[in-house]
Design a protein around this motif. Sequence first.
Motif, mmCIF file in Angstrom:
data_model
loop_
_atom_site.group_PDB
_atom_site.id
_atom_site.type_symbol
_atom_site.label_atom_id
_atom_site.label_comp_id
_atom_site.label_asym_id
_atom_site.label_seq_id
_atom_site.Cartn_x
_atom_site.Cartn_y
_atom_site.Cartn_z
ATOM 1 N N ALA A 199 0.829 -1.206 0.000
ATOM 2 C CA ALA A 199 0.000 0.000 0.000
ATOM 3 C C ALA A 199 0.865 1.258 0.000
ATOM 4 O O ALA A 199 0.576 2.229 -0.709
ATOM 5 C CB ALA A 199 -0.929 -0.011 1.212
ATOM 6 N N ALA A 200 1.949 1.246 0.787
ATOM 7 C CA ALA A 200 2.851 2.395 0.851
ATOM 8 C C ALA A 200 3.542 2.618 -0.494
ATOM 9 O O ALA A 200 3.719 3.765 -0.930
ATOM 10 C CB ALA A 200 3.887 2.189 1.946
ATOM 11 N N ASP A 201 3.931 1.532 -1.159
ATOM 12 C CA ASP A 201 4.595 1.652 -2.457
ATOM 13 C C ASP A 201 3.641 2.188 -3.519
ATOM 14 O O ASP A 201 4.034 2.999 -4.369
ATOM 15 C CB ASP A 201 5.154 0.296 -2.889
ATOM 16 N N LEU A 202 2.393 1.753 -3.493
ATOM 17 C CA LEU A 202 1.400 2.283 -4.430
ATOM 18 C C LEU A 202 1.190 3.779 -4.195
ATOM 19 O O LEU A 202 1.102 4.565 -5.143
ATOM 20 C CB LEU A 202 0.079 1.532 -4.270
ATOM 21 N N LEU A 203 1.112 4.163 -2.918
ATOM 22 C CA LEU A 203 0.946 5.575 -2.577
ATOM 23 C C LEU A 203 2.147 6.388 -3.037
ATOM 24 O O LEU A 203 2.006 7.511 -3.538
ATOM 25 C CB LEU A 203 0.755 5.708 -1.062
ATOM 26 N N SER A 204 3.341 5.814 -2.898
ATOM 27 C CA SER A 204 4.558 6.498 -3.325
ATOM 28 C C SER A 204 4.577 6.691 -4.839
ATOM 29 O O SER A 204 5.021 7.735 -5.343
ATOM 30 C CB SER A 204 5.789 5.699 -2.883
ATOM 31 N N ALA A 205 4.117 5.691 -5.582
ATOM 32 C CA ALA A 205 4.070 5.811 -7.045
ATOM 33 C C ALA A 205 3.121 6.932 -7.476
ATOM 34 O O ALA A 205 3.435 7.719 -8.379
ATOM 35 C CB ALA A 205 3.640 4.486 -7.670
ATOM 36 N N VAL A 206 1.974 7.023 -6.816
ATOM 37 C CA VAL A 206 1.026 8.098 -7.127
ATOM 38 C C VAL A 206 1.622 9.450 -6.738
ATOM 39 O O VAL A 206 1.448 10.455 -7.453
ATOM 40 C CB VAL A 206 -0.313 7.860 -6.411
ATOM 41 N N ALA A 207 2.340 9.505 -5.611
ATOM 42 C CA ALA A 207 2.985 10.748 -5.176
ATOM 43 C C ALA A 207 4.026 11.203 -6.189
ATOM 44 O O ALA A 207 4.164 12.404 -6.463
ATOM 45 C CB ALA A 207 3.629 10.548 -3.809
#
Length: 227
Positions: free
Chosen positions: A199-207
């Motif tokens: 979940a954190a990695d997906l959020l980082s990609a969107v960021a």
Amino acid sequence: MSKSSDLRPRPSLPGRVPLASRGLVAAVSALLAIVAVSDLFAVFAGVRIHMLTGSDDALAAAPQQELAGAYSLYEKAGTLQVTTYLACAVLFVVWFFQMRRTTGLLAPDRFRNRPGWAIGAWLIPLANLWMPYRIAVDMWTASTPLPDEGVPSRTSIWPVNLWWALFVSSNLFARYAASRYDNAETLAQIRSAVVQYVAADLLSAVAAAAAIYFALRLTAMQRLKAS
């Protein structure tokens, strides 16, 4: 036209404003894209581990060599993330400082702090959760078009808010997931930590995608105002 209106001061821009390099913003955007790709690669590696350890039956059926390969891939993905993130962070701060310095020439009255804070703000613990955002907002408002026939020009700052919210939340969530993963002792705890990491990695990609839009939009606004 009255004599008094002739003497009324008018805002003016310097004749020649040194703008931020197009090559620099292109390099920053490219590195941010690479960061997003490395995040998605980590998501793939995390999902693979979760599928192999998703249940006791799946864990028992998975060959040890396949499990070892999955964990090795996950570690490589993490190393790739750190490497690309550090390289991108350095170049992004260089671009951020250059943008602050050049944008300050367009509207020096819009800034609360000197240009050096565009670097220092990132290095101060806790303050780096807020100060870079304030500088970004100042740069954004300073790059808004000049008033047209006395009517103030307004530009929404939602790209700044979106980028910063995603950036801070992804970093905080990644630190939490890392602590859970490092302290995991049981298989169930490892699975839970991997899910949080994904979940954190997906959020980082969107960021990273939001950061690309912010950088390109701010650069375009600055060039439009300077022209």
